[in-house]
Design a protein around this motif. Structure first.
Motif, PDB file in Angstrom:
ATOM      1  N   SER A 658       0.835  -1.207   0.000  1.00 33.45           N
ATOM      2  CA  SER A 658       0.000   0.000   0.000  1.00 33.45           C
ATOM      3  C   SER A 658       0.868   1.255   0.000  1.00 33.45           C
ATOM      4  N   HIS A 659       2.174   1.101   0.339  1.00 40.77           N
ATOM      5  CA  HIS A 659       3.100   2.221   0.305  1.00 40.77           C
ATOM      6  C   HIS A 659       3.303   2.655  -1.152  1.00 40.77           C
ATOM      7  N   TYR A 660       3.322   3.975  -1.376  1.00 37.64           N
ATOM      8  CA  TYR A 660       3.357   4.495  -2.747  1.00 37.64           C
ATOM      9  C   TYR A 660       4.615   4.045  -3.493  1.00 37.64           C
ATOM     10  N   GLN A 661       5.733   3.806  -2.764  1.00 36.15           N
ATOM     11  CA  GLN A 661       6.966   3.398  -3.445  1.00 36.15           C
ATOM     12  C   GLN A 661       6.933   1.937  -3.880  1.00 36.15           C
ATOM     13  N   ARG A 662       5.969   1.167  -3.360  1.00 34.33           N
ATOM     14  CA  ARG A 662       5.936  -0.255  -3.688  1.00 34.33           C
ATOM     15  C   ARG A 662       4.674  -0.664  -4.444  1.00 34.33           C
ATOM     16  N   ARG A 663       3.882   0.331  -4.854  1.00 36.86           N
ATOM     17  CA  ARG A 663       2.639  -0.004  -5.549  1.00 36.86           C
ATOM     18  C   ARG A 663       2.886  -0.631  -6.924  1.00 36.86           C
ATOM     19  N   ALA A 664       4.044  -0.361  -7.505  1.00 37.43           N
ATOM     20  CA  ALA A 664       4.347  -0.910  -8.838  1.00 37.43           C
ATOM     21  C   ALA A 664       4.928  -2.323  -8.769  1.00 37.43           C
ATOM     22  N   HIS A 665       5.195  -2.801  -7.546  1.00 42.31           N
ATOM     23  CA  HIS A 665       5.734  -4.160  -7.412  1.00 42.31           C
ATOM     24  C   HIS A 665       4.707  -5.186  -7.882  1.00 42.31           C
TER      25      HIS A 665
END
Length: 789
Positions: A658-665
């Motif tokens: 849910s963290h914006y830096q990991r949404r593309a994972h």
């Protein structure tokens, strides 16, 4: 794929009513952590429920731990069954790791089960061996509870000069178990004893009674002299007994170099050390057999020359015209047609010959083209690199260096104090010669202190390859484990065979890489199953014997450990292990002999491969529940821990991404074994960890290979081997191999990473610098899986 199996066990004994097991892997349970080697049991009633009826498929058993009598639920995959006669001896070993080693290697344990009072033994005290006699076998204290068996100990009376070095007169806690002189007795677990094999006719032998000792001219521990095959020999008395009406002395010959090879000699044929006359004069070394004039002429010797008999497999040098000489190995001895002198067919070390083993249309031996030569046997001389004048008396006799006799049998790997006693010192290990260090270091690492690849020695081989296996077993591994020394001629014999089998003319002369040697002998010659089965991205499985670590330069890994390197490499290549390997050989990220990606690498004493296994249950690294998804992108996220793959249960995966830096994972789904699917939301279930144990490291510096071997369970139990540590003589001399202890390694293993990074290699104590800075190949083992492979 890892599969659950159901341990089988003999029915509980009638007197105990318990079934016993030993843990083959570490097992966490709540706040407790049970090491591999701990023991547990369950009652007969529970035992029968688990092996029959509705619960027969259950993977988790409810057992009682012997260590603290606690009840736990354990995964039966980590259990191995024990019968009562093994349990009582294993209970006496306090260190769980050492207990597991004893169980897996079995040689000492099997000997303990059959040992009886009156038997001669060697006792391990402070890494020194002393002779003794078993006086008592059994329990000396009651069991820890009414339901647990009591451990069995050996009551040993020390003999000879060791009297007075014990701790008891046969009494323990005011109860007498046997009688001996004050401070001449010991109560020991079986792993502190070396059991001397009983020789034939033991029932007819009478041990020396104290009142008769004064009548016997020699006693246990004395040095005596005697003649062995017409050669004057010295040895140590191991036992004195009466057989019918004759007194017999059991002697360990110093020439044999091992405490498990004995000679039974009549009393009137030995002379005590103080009465020994000077050694008889001979033309050479008094340890050599004195040949007749005819024998010496036939073997190519003159009366003033060296007295070494030359035969097939002898390493020789031959003088040519203009003062030139060549070296090689005798492959055939006999008489050629129309010749009256004995001829030697020699395979040369270089292409300076004229044949491939054929003479006038008849083949006498096989070798590569232009490597064969037929010469008069008397024109051959022992190769001075293996036999030099003025051989230091500290080292084995020149005859043993020239040609090591085969050692037939099954010898266990060396561990703990035995490894130190047999292997430590100069002229120990495997003697190097002619660029052989890659092979010397690999063989020493694989066979000196572990049995994980002993299948190479005993697996049925096809007739063409039986010779290679026989050389490896009888001329290299067995002499190494029994005597602590292998002559260079034995390794050269193996190299010549590999040259022929591998169709590579340079195997006997040129330097190779260890992995090239291992692939050739394991796959192409002995045909053992590949050690590793890998799968990449769901594609076809691949098999191999060694794994090369490939990875991009990681700036944040200044001083990585092996665990980190393996995880990065597997993630980069999208790899998984299909099954747990019994032996995992890892090549470090370095290219050629010069460039290495990291200036230092920290050895991981244990390699956790749980998350590297395909379709194995995994643990959510956040909450500990059964993991359902894995994210390779999170593995590289610096906000997380620097080791361990990142897998989640569904709820933790959703929260982490849910963290914006990991949404593309893009997490990938994990396969969950059937028995774990109902536990995906439970954090109380502990996933068993699969760990491999480091047993050796090969290192390279300036084109020379050396090795470090872990010979015991303690952090300080490291030894360093160099097959060319020293040299005797110049061009015509020979290499002196050496094995040294290096406990200083433990100090650097305990340093924080930042402190280790600041250590200057030139300032590191002993040989530790080479382990941390020059690592080329790491070797790990799973003794649990070695039981099945």
């Amino acid at each position: 794929m890892t599969t659950a199996f159901l341990p089988t066990s003999p029915l509980p004994s009638q007197g105990d009513r318990n079934a016993y097991y030993i843990l083959t892997g570490d097992y966490p349970y709540g706040s407790k952590h049970f090491e591999a080697g701990n023991m547990c049991f369950l009652s007969e009633r529970s035992f029968r429920k688990y092996i029959s009826g509705e619960r027969s498929l259950s993977v988790f058993w409810r057992v009682t731990m012997v260590e603290d009598n606690s009840l736990i639920t354990i995964n039966s995959e980590v259990l191995q069954p024990l019968n009562d006669e093994l349990v009582v001896f294993l209970l006496a070993v306090n260190n769980p790791r050492e207990r597991l080693n004893c169980f897996l290697e079995r040689h000492g344990l099997d000997a303990a089960v059959t040992a009886r009072p009156g038997q001669q033994v060697m006792v391990d005290l402070d890494q020194h061996l002393f002779p003794g006699i078993i006086r008592y076998v059994g329990k000396i204290v009651s069991g820890s509870s009414s339901s647990v068996l009591a451990p069995f100990y050996f009551g040993v009376e020390l003999q000879g000069d060791c009297e007075g070095k014990g701790r008891t007169n046969g009494t323990y806690n005011d109860r007498e178990f046997f009688k001996c002189k004050p401070n001449s007795g010991l109560f020991l677990p079986f792993n502190k004893i070396q059991f001397i094999p009983a020789l034939g006719g033991e029932a007819m032998k009478q041990e020396v009674k104290p009142e008769a000792a004064a009548l016997v001219p020699v006693k246990v521990g004395d040095v005596v002299g005697f003649y062995l095959d017409d050669v004057f020999t010295q040895g140590i008395v191991m036992a004195v007994y009466k057989e019918r009406n004759d007194w017999i002395v059991k002697v360990c010959s110093e020439e044999e170099g091992a405490t498990d090879v004995f000679r039974e000699i009549p009393m009137d044929s030995v002379v005590k050390e103080g009465l020994l006359s000077p050694a008889p004069e001979t033309d050479g070394d008094p340890g050599f057999h004195k040949l007749t004039k005819r024998e010496r002429s036939e073997s190519g010797e003159n009366l003033e020359g060296s007295q070494v008999t030359l035969d097939v497999n002898s390493v020789v040098q031959i003088s040519l015209d203009k003062g030139n000489s060549v070296t090689g190995t005798i492959r055939w001895v006999g008489y050629l047609p129309k010749t009256e002198y004995k001829t030697a067919g020699v395979e040369l070390d270089g292409e300076m010959g004229i044949t491939d083993g054929e003479w006038q249309g008849v083949r006498y031996f096989q070798c590569p083209p232009k490597r064969g030569l037929f010469v008069k046997l008397k024109s051959c001389q022992p190769d001075m690199r293996f036999l030099a004048e003025g051989y230091p008396p500290l080292y084995p006799s020149p005859l043993s260096v020239q040609k090591s006799p085969p050692v037939v049998g099954n010898f266990p790997p060396l561990r703990d104090g035995t490894a130190v006693r047999v292997l430590k010192g100069p002229m120990k290990g495997i003697q190097g010669h002619c660029n052989s260090c890659y092979m010397d270091a690999a063989l020493f690492s694989l066979f000196s202190c572990t049995s994980v690849l002993d299948s190479m020695l005993f697996k049925p081989a096809l007739p063409p390859d039986g010779a290679v296996q026989k050389i490896l077993r009888d001329e290299i591994v067995n002499p190494l484990r029994r005597n602590g020394f292998v002559a260079a001629s034995s390794v050269m014999h193996l190299r010549h065979q590999l040259t022929e089998k591998g169709q590579c003319s340079s195997f006997a002369t040129s330097e190779k890489d260890p992995e090239e040697f291992l692939n050739l002998i394991m796959h192409h010659i002995l045909g053992i199953e590949p050690l590793l089965t890998l799968q990449s991205g769901g594609h076809k499985e691949q098999e191999c014997y060694c794994y090369q670590i490939f990875m991009d330069k990681q700036e944040d890994l200044v001083v990585p450990n092996v665990q980190q390197l393996v995880e990065h490499s597997f993630i980069s290549s999208d790899l998984k292990l299909v099954e747990i390997p019994s032996c995992f050989i890892l090549q470090m990220p370095r290219f050629g002999k010069e460039y290495k990606m990291f200036s230092k690498i920290i050895p991981s004493l244990e390699l956790d491969i749980t998350d590297l296994l395909l379709d194995s249950p995994r643990e959510c690294f956040v909450c500990g529940a059964v993991a359902t998804q894995e994210c390779s992108a999170c593995f590289r996220d610096k906000k997380f821990a620097d080791t361990g793959l990142k897998q989640y249960c569904d709820s933790c995966c959703k929260q982490a991404h849910s963290h914006y830096q990991r949404r593309a994972h893009k997490p990938s789904k994990l396969h969950i074994p059937e028995e774990f699917r109902d536990q995906t939301c439970s954090a109380s279930l502990r996933i068993p960890r699969e760990k491999l144990e480091l047993f050796a490291v090969l290192c390279i510096e300036t084109s020379h290979y050396v090795s470090f071997v872990k010979y015991g369970p303690e952090k300080e139990d490291w030894m360093f081997f160099d097959s060319m540590a020293d040299r005797h003589g110049d061009e015509n001399g020979f290499n002196i191999p050496m094995v040294t202890l290096c406990p200083e390694v433990a100090r650097y293993l305990e340093l924080p990473v930042a402190a280790l990074a600041m250590e200057q290699p030139r300032d590191m104590k002993g040989v530790a610098k080479r382990l941390f800075c020059d690592a080329y190949m790491y070797m790990y083992q799973s003794k649990k899986m070695a039981l099945y492979k």
